[in-house]
Design a protein around this motif. Structure first.
Motif, PDB file in Angstrom:
ATOM      1  N   THR A   1       0.809  -1.221   0.000  1.00 16.67           N
ATOM      2  CA  THR A   1       0.000   0.000   0.000  1.00 16.67           C
ATOM      3  C   THR A   1       0.841   1.270   0.000  1.00 16.67           C
ATOM      4  O   THR A   1       0.340   2.349  -0.308  1.00 16.67           O
TER       5      THR A   1
ATOM      6  N   GLU B   1     -11.280  -2.606   5.178  1.00 23.94           N
ATOM      7  CA  GLU B   1     -12.463  -1.833   4.769  1.00 23.94           C
ATOM      8  C   GLU B   1     -12.472  -1.606   3.262  1.00 23.94           C
ATOM      9  O   GLU B   1     -13.507  -1.766   2.613  1.00 23.94           O
ATOM     10  N   ASN B   2     -11.332  -1.258   2.683  1.00 19.97           N
ATOM     11  CA  ASN B   2     -11.253  -1.064   1.239  1.00 19.97           C
ATOM     12  C   ASN B   2     -11.465  -2.374   0.493  1.00 19.97           C
ATOM     13  O   ASN B   2     -12.137  -2.407  -0.531  1.00 19.97           O
ATOM     14  N   TRP B   3     -10.881  -3.446   1.012  1.00 15.25           N
ATOM     15  CA  TRP B   3     -11.019  -4.772   0.408  1.00 15.25           C
ATOM     16  C   TRP B   3     -12.499  -5.186   0.375  1.00 15.25           C
ATOM     17  O   TRP B   3     -12.999  -5.646  -0.646  1.00 15.25           O
TER      18      TRP B   3
ATOM     19  N   GLU C   1     -15.104  -3.322   0.478  1.00 18.78           N
ATOM     20  CA  GLU C   1     -15.894  -2.419  -0.366  1.00 18.78           C
ATOM     21  C   GLU C   1     -15.567  -2.584  -1.842  1.00 18.78           C
ATOM     22  O   GLU C   1     -16.051  -1.823  -2.678  1.00 18.78           O
ATOM     23  N   GLY C   2     -14.735  -3.584  -2.178  1.00 21.37           N
ATOM     24  CA  GLY C   2     -14.394  -3.854  -3.565  1.00 21.37           C
ATOM     25  C   GLY C   2     -13.391  -2.879  -4.160  1.00 21.37           C
ATOM     26  O   GLY C   2     -13.288  -2.761  -5.377  1.00 21.37           O
ATOM     27  N   ARG C   3     -12.663  -2.188  -3.299  1.00 23.25           N
ATOM     28  CA  ARG C   3     -11.678  -1.219  -3.769  1.00 23.25           C
ATOM     29  C   ARG C   3     -10.255  -1.720  -3.521  1.00 23.25           C
ATOM     30  O   ARG C   3      -9.374  -0.938  -3.199  1.00 23.25           O
ATOM     31  N   GLY C   4     -10.046  -3.004  -3.706  1.00 20.60           N
ATOM     32  CA  GLY C   4      -8.740  -3.590  -3.458  1.00 20.60           C
ATOM     33  C   GLY C   4      -7.647  -3.009  -4.334  1.00 20.60           C
ATOM     34  O   GLY C   4      -6.520  -2.806  -3.889  1.00 20.60           O
ATOM     35  N   VAL C   5      -7.955  -2.721  -5.585  1.00 19.71           N
ATOM     36  CA  VAL C   5      -6.950  -2.167  -6.500  1.00 19.71           C
ATOM     37  C   VAL C   5      -6.481  -0.799  -6.018  1.00 19.71           C
ATOM     38  O   VAL C   5      -5.324  -0.438  -6.196  1.00 19.71           O
ATOM     39  N   GLU C   6      -7.352  -0.064  -5.361  1.00 20.93           N
ATOM     40  CA  GLU C   6      -6.975   1.255  -4.834  1.00 20.93           C
ATOM     41  C   GLU C   6      -5.975   1.146  -3.679  1.00 20.93           C
ATOM     42  O   GLU C   6      -5.334   2.134  -3.331  1.00 20.93           O
ATOM     43  N   LEU C   7      -5.838  -0.045  -3.101  1.00 22.57           N
ATOM     44  CA  LEU C   7      -4.879  -0.244  -2.020  1.00 22.57           C
ATOM     45  C   LEU C   7      -3.441  -0.271  -2.525  1.00 22.57           C
ATOM     46  O   LEU C   7      -2.517   0.005  -1.779  1.00 22.57           O
TER      47      LEU C   7
ATOM     48  N   ARG D   1       1.492   1.137  -9.190  1.00 19.57           N
ATOM     49  CA  ARG D   1       0.283   0.672  -9.885  1.00 19.57           C
ATOM     50  C   ARG D   1       0.508   0.429 -11.370  1.00 19.57           C
ATOM     51  O   ARG D   1      -0.030  -0.519 -11.929  1.00 19.57           O
TER      52      ARG D   1
END
Length: 143
Positions: free
Chosen positions: A29, A51-53, A55-61, A67
């Motif tokens: 991260t 929380e991000n995982w 919420e389906g925002r794993g790529v944002e981690l 990236r």
């Protein structure tokens, strides 16, 4: 610090797995577990990642600096393994040999993580200077 050590002074090989999971999440991260970028609502790195995982925002981690150069599937696998390593219950964490297999084998099955340790209490709750009923005053000081 692994919950079993922090709460009961027990140390085992699964305590090392917990620490490795925190380190893996920090690498993937680009955030520090105790860094100043945490906000009151962010809590620990494992809580923020969880929380991000969820919420389906794993790529944002994934650390923005890598990236564009990393394989997103490999990065997501590393985050998944990191979250497995920081499970609250020691027996639910993988062994280090299982971690090595999951990270090095393309076809290895990586189970979905459960809620990690230390996500029950928010930093804002811990750092309050009064009780929940606002009648008593508590000084929060380390031992």
């Amino acid at each position: 610090m692994a919950p079993e050590y922090a709460l009961h002074g027990r140390f085992s090989e699964k305590s090392d797995v917990f620490s490795f999971g925190v380190l893996l999440l920090e690498i993937m991260t680009g955030r520090r577990n105790g860094g100043s970028e945490r906000t009151e609502d962010a809590g620990t790195i494992s809580e923020w990642a969880w929380e991000n995982w969820m919420e389906g925002r794993g790529v944002e981690l994934i650390d923005p600096s890598m990236r564009d150069t990393c394989n997103p599937l490999h990065a997501m696998k590393c985050i998944n393994v990191g979250l497995l390593c920081v499970q609250e219950i020691m027996d639910e964490r993988p062994t280090m040999s299982e971690v090595v297999v999951m990270l090095s084998n393309e076809t290895a099955t990586v189970p979905l993580p459960k809620k990690p340790a230390f996500t029950i209490y928010r930093r804002s709750q811990i750092l309050r200077d009064h009780s929940n009923n606002e009648v008593t005053v508590t000084n929060v000081e380390p031992r």
